[in-house]
Design a protein around this motif. Structure first.
Motif, PDB file in Angstrom:
ATOM      1  N   ALA A  88     -26.857 113.759 -16.801  1.00  0.00           N
ATOM      2  CA  ALA A  88     -28.210 113.916 -16.728  1.00  0.00           C
ATOM      3  C   ALA A  88     -28.818 114.572 -17.848  1.00  0.00           C
ATOM      4  O   ALA A  88     -28.317 115.630 -18.478  1.00  0.00           O
ATOM      5  N   CYS A  89     -30.125 114.197 -18.014  1.00  0.00           N
ATOM      6  CA  CYS A  89     -31.087 115.023 -18.927  1.00  0.00           C
ATOM      7  C   CYS A  89     -31.332 116.282 -18.345  1.00  0.00           C
ATOM      8  O   CYS A  89     -32.733 116.456 -18.077  1.00  0.00           O
ATOM      9  N   SER A 101     -30.145 125.970  -4.061  1.00  0.00           N
ATOM     10  CA  SER A 101     -30.678 124.805  -3.060  1.00  0.00           C
ATOM     11  C   SER A 101     -31.486 123.975  -3.802  1.00  0.00           C
ATOM     12  O   SER A 101     -31.927 124.238  -5.030  1.00  0.00           O
ATOM     13  N   GLY A 102     -31.195 122.852  -3.221  1.00  0.00           N
ATOM     14  CA  GLY A 102     -31.942 121.611  -3.978  1.00  0.00           C
ATOM     15  C   GLY A 102     -32.578 120.544  -3.038  1.00  0.00           C
ATOM     16  O   GLY A 102     -32.282 120.597  -1.998  1.00  0.00           O
ATOM     17  N   GLY A 154     -40.116 112.417  -9.298  1.00  0.00           N
ATOM     18  CA  GLY A 154     -38.680 111.331  -9.260  1.00  0.00           C
ATOM     19  C   GLY A 154     -37.720 112.174 -10.094  1.00  0.00           C
ATOM     20  O   GLY A 154     -37.067 111.240 -10.702  1.00  0.00           O
ATOM     21  N   LYS A 155     -37.679 113.273 -10.024  1.00  0.00           N
ATOM     22  CA  LYS A 155     -36.435 114.032 -10.418  1.00  0.00           C
ATOM     23  C   LYS A 155     -35.793 115.044  -9.537  1.00  0.00           C
ATOM     24  O   LYS A 155     -36.093 115.243  -8.382  1.00  0.00           O
ATOM     25  N   ARG A 156     -34.460 115.397  -9.949  1.00  0.00           N
ATOM     26  CA  ARG A 156     -33.422 115.559  -8.949  1.00  0.00           C
ATOM     27  C   ARG A 156     -33.754 117.414  -9.439  1.00  0.00           C
ATOM     28  O   ARG A 156     -33.318 117.617 -10.526  1.00  0.00           O
ATOM     29  N   VAL A 172     -28.117 117.181 -11.866  1.00  0.00           N
ATOM     30  CA  VAL A 172     -29.409 117.824 -11.550  1.00  0.00           C
ATOM     31  C   VAL A 172     -30.333 117.740 -12.741  1.00  0.00           C
ATOM     32  O   VAL A 172     -29.955 117.760 -13.890  1.00  0.00           O
ATOM     33  N   ASP A 173     -31.628 117.145 -12.431  1.00  0.00           N
ATOM     34  CA  ASP A 173     -32.532 117.101 -13.647  1.00  0.00           C
ATOM     35  C   ASP A 173     -33.234 118.292 -14.110  1.00  0.00           C
ATOM     36  O   ASP A 173     -33.384 118.584 -15.380  1.00  0.00           O
ATOM     37  N   VAL A 174     -33.611 118.972 -13.042  1.00  0.00           N
ATOM     38  CA  VAL A 174     -34.200 120.375 -13.499  1.00  0.00           C
ATOM     39  C   VAL A 174     -33.669 121.638 -12.631  1.00  0.00           C
ATOM     40  O   VAL A 174     -33.706 121.458 -11.173  1.00  0.00           O
ATOM     41  N   PHE A 175     -33.166 122.317 -13.234  1.00  0.00           N
ATOM     42  CA  PHE A 175     -32.770 123.810 -12.744  1.00  0.00           C
ATOM     43  C   PHE A 175     -33.877 124.636 -12.855  1.00  0.00           C
ATOM     44  O   PHE A 175     -34.230 124.922 -13.796  1.00  0.00           O
TER      45      PHE A 175
END
Length: 500
Positions: A454-455, A4-5, A368-370, A423-426
């Motif tokens: 993405a980073c 989920s995000g 400000g990240k996904r 996605v920036d952070v999982f």
């Protein structure tokens, strides 16, 4: 495991704030930042566990010092201490102590100059001095050279007089050091008459202060400090509950300035609760209920509940939602972790905490990240996060509020890659001690980076104490978390912002 995000606008960004070469390389600078953040240069953050700090645990720091980058290290220490990036401040104090005795003069000078910025309260200063002592053990020379004496003297002399009066009466000693020790060993020469007064009070005592200032024509500032110290001394010798309560209310005295006998009074506690910092109050709700300081349906109970969920108070105290969650679950438990303290949870407090939990999200600043938050839905989430009363399921649910089978941590990354989700952070939350990965998590993440542009970073969060150390230490986009606490929230935020 279902991913989920929540998304937020994230423009083009690069990972270069702590790296020196390849953006994903675990450079010495990156390792230093992790050390300053949570006390370990490695990729594993363990909740509620203080790391043992030693020269061996600070290899990257030593390497940077050897390269002549000491001033850069000191600036990083200041940033982590001042910006609230450090989950635990002791690593910063240890690092500053190490820099203060480095062979390079400019590094030592920078460290001592930064002392007042890093050591904001007496406990920090005492810890810094103790680290210096420990680092000097086995050496013939002592720690009290001219530079340290000047730095400590400046620490005292540059304080606001009333703030220093509060500090020396609230925290008299820690780590085997006292203000009397530091003022004596630093040969502090007070820079003004109010600091001279406080110095005399600490080193000579109240009676000598009374004699010295009795017949003098004192300035307004000196009179103010004298009056405050007189109140502190008066409360120390008072057995009159009414008088103690009056002094607390009139002069905003804190519990550390009172005697143990004073704290046996319910009315004294009720008075203290009116002005007590909200974070401190949340920690003692159980004790206050058990000791009947807070009676069901009383006006004192109502006042405390109003403070707990007051939006202005919550905003001023910058209380994080997870802090409220911990307080709520601990209070619901009805029993302390140590000792035999038990209480019947009051419904009004629980209701206030529940209201505060949702209101506190105004204190969480968007990064400000996904994010993609994946929760392992196996039965393993039925246990409790170590050191708390929070079930791992509740903790996982709380974390996913940023707008059964084996656990495969690569599934969320694969899902995002195949569905064109950048996605920036999982963040993967589980209590399963075993992973059954269909592919390497590192390689799977690299593929997502390449395809999405993405980073992307990956946080493996084992909500039990077991933890999951499966990350590649050479890729600074990966991090493991063992257990969960408010510090873990801060660590994830710092990773998302490329700060560690």
């Amino acid at each position: 495991m279902e991913p989920s995000g929540s998304t937020a606008t994230a423009g083009n960004h690069t990972l270069n704030s702590t790296g020196d070469g390849c953006p994903w390389e675990m450079s010495d600078k990156a390792r230093l930042c992790r050390f300053l953040c949570y006390g370990s240069e490695g990729e594993v953050y363990t909740a509620r566990e203080e790391c043992r700090l030693s020269m061996e645990s600070a290899e990257a720091l030593l390497s940077l010092l050897q390269e002549g980058r000491g001033c850069e290290v000191v600036e990083e220490i200041k940033r982590f201490a001042q910006d609230g990036r450090a989950v635990r401040l002791n690593p910063s104090l240890f690092a500053l102590a190490l820099c203060s005795q480095h062979s390079e003069l400019k590094t030592r000078q920078a460290a001592f100059k930064a002392l007042k910025d890093v050591c904001r309260v007496p406990t920090h200063l005492f810890s810094f001095i103790q680290y210096k002592k420990e680092l000097k053990e086995g050496m013939k020379c002592g720690i009290w050279g001219r530079a340290l004496r000047k730095a400590v003297s400046d620490w005292y002399n540059e304080q606001d007089a009333m703030s220093l009066a509060l500090a020396v009466t609230k925290c008299k000693q820690r780590e085997g050091w006292s203000h009397q020790d530091l003022l004596r060993l630093s040969h502090t020469k007070p820079a003004c008459e109010t600091i001279a007064l406080i110095s005399k009070y600490v080193t000579k005592g109240w009676k000598e202060v009374q004699v010295a200032y009795a017949d003098k024509e004192n300035s307004e500032e000196v009179v103010k400090v004298l009056s405050y110290l007189e109140v502190v001394e008066k409360v120390k010798h008072s057995c009159d509950e009414t008088e103690v309560i009056h002094l607390i209310e009139e002069h905003r005295l804190e519990r550390e300035q009172l005697l143990t006998d004073h704290l046996k009074s319910k009315q004294v506690w009720r008075t203290l609760l009116k002005e007590m910092p909200l974070g401190s109050m949340l920690n003692i709700l159980g004790k206050m209920t058990a000791d009947r300081v807070l009676e069901p349906g009383s006006s004192d109970m109502a006042a405390v509940c109003d403070r707990i969920h007051n939006e202005t108070t919550l905003k001023k105290a910058k209380i994080h939602p997870f802090s409220i969650l911990l307080a709520s679950e601990n209070y619901k438990r009805g029993q302390g972790y140590r000792g035999k303290t038990k209480w019947e949870p009051d419904s009004s407090i629980l209701k206030a905490l529940d209201s505060a939990f949702y209101k506190c999200f105004m204190n969480v600043e968007p990064v400000g990240k996904r994010f993609a938050v994946a929760v392992d839905v196996s039965t393993s989430l039925s246990s409790v996060v170590p050191g708390t009363s929070v079930s791992t399921a509740v903790a996982a649910a709380a974390i996913t509020m940023i707008p059964s089978g084996s656990t495969d941590c690569t599934l969320p990354i694969t899902w995002a890659t195949e569905n064109g989700k950048a996605v920036d952070v999982f963040i993967i939350l589980t209590n399963n001690p075993l992973w059954t990965c269909t592919a390497s998590p590192v390689e799977t993440l690299k593929k997502h980076r390449q395809k999405s542009g993405a980073c992307s970073k990956l946080v493996m969060c084992g909500l039990s104490s077991t933890g999951h150390a499966i990350t590649d230490t050479e890729d600074r986009g990966l991090l493991s978390i063992c257990g969960f606490d408010l510090g873990a929230v801060s660590v994830i935020r710092s990773l998302a912002q490329d700060l560690i």
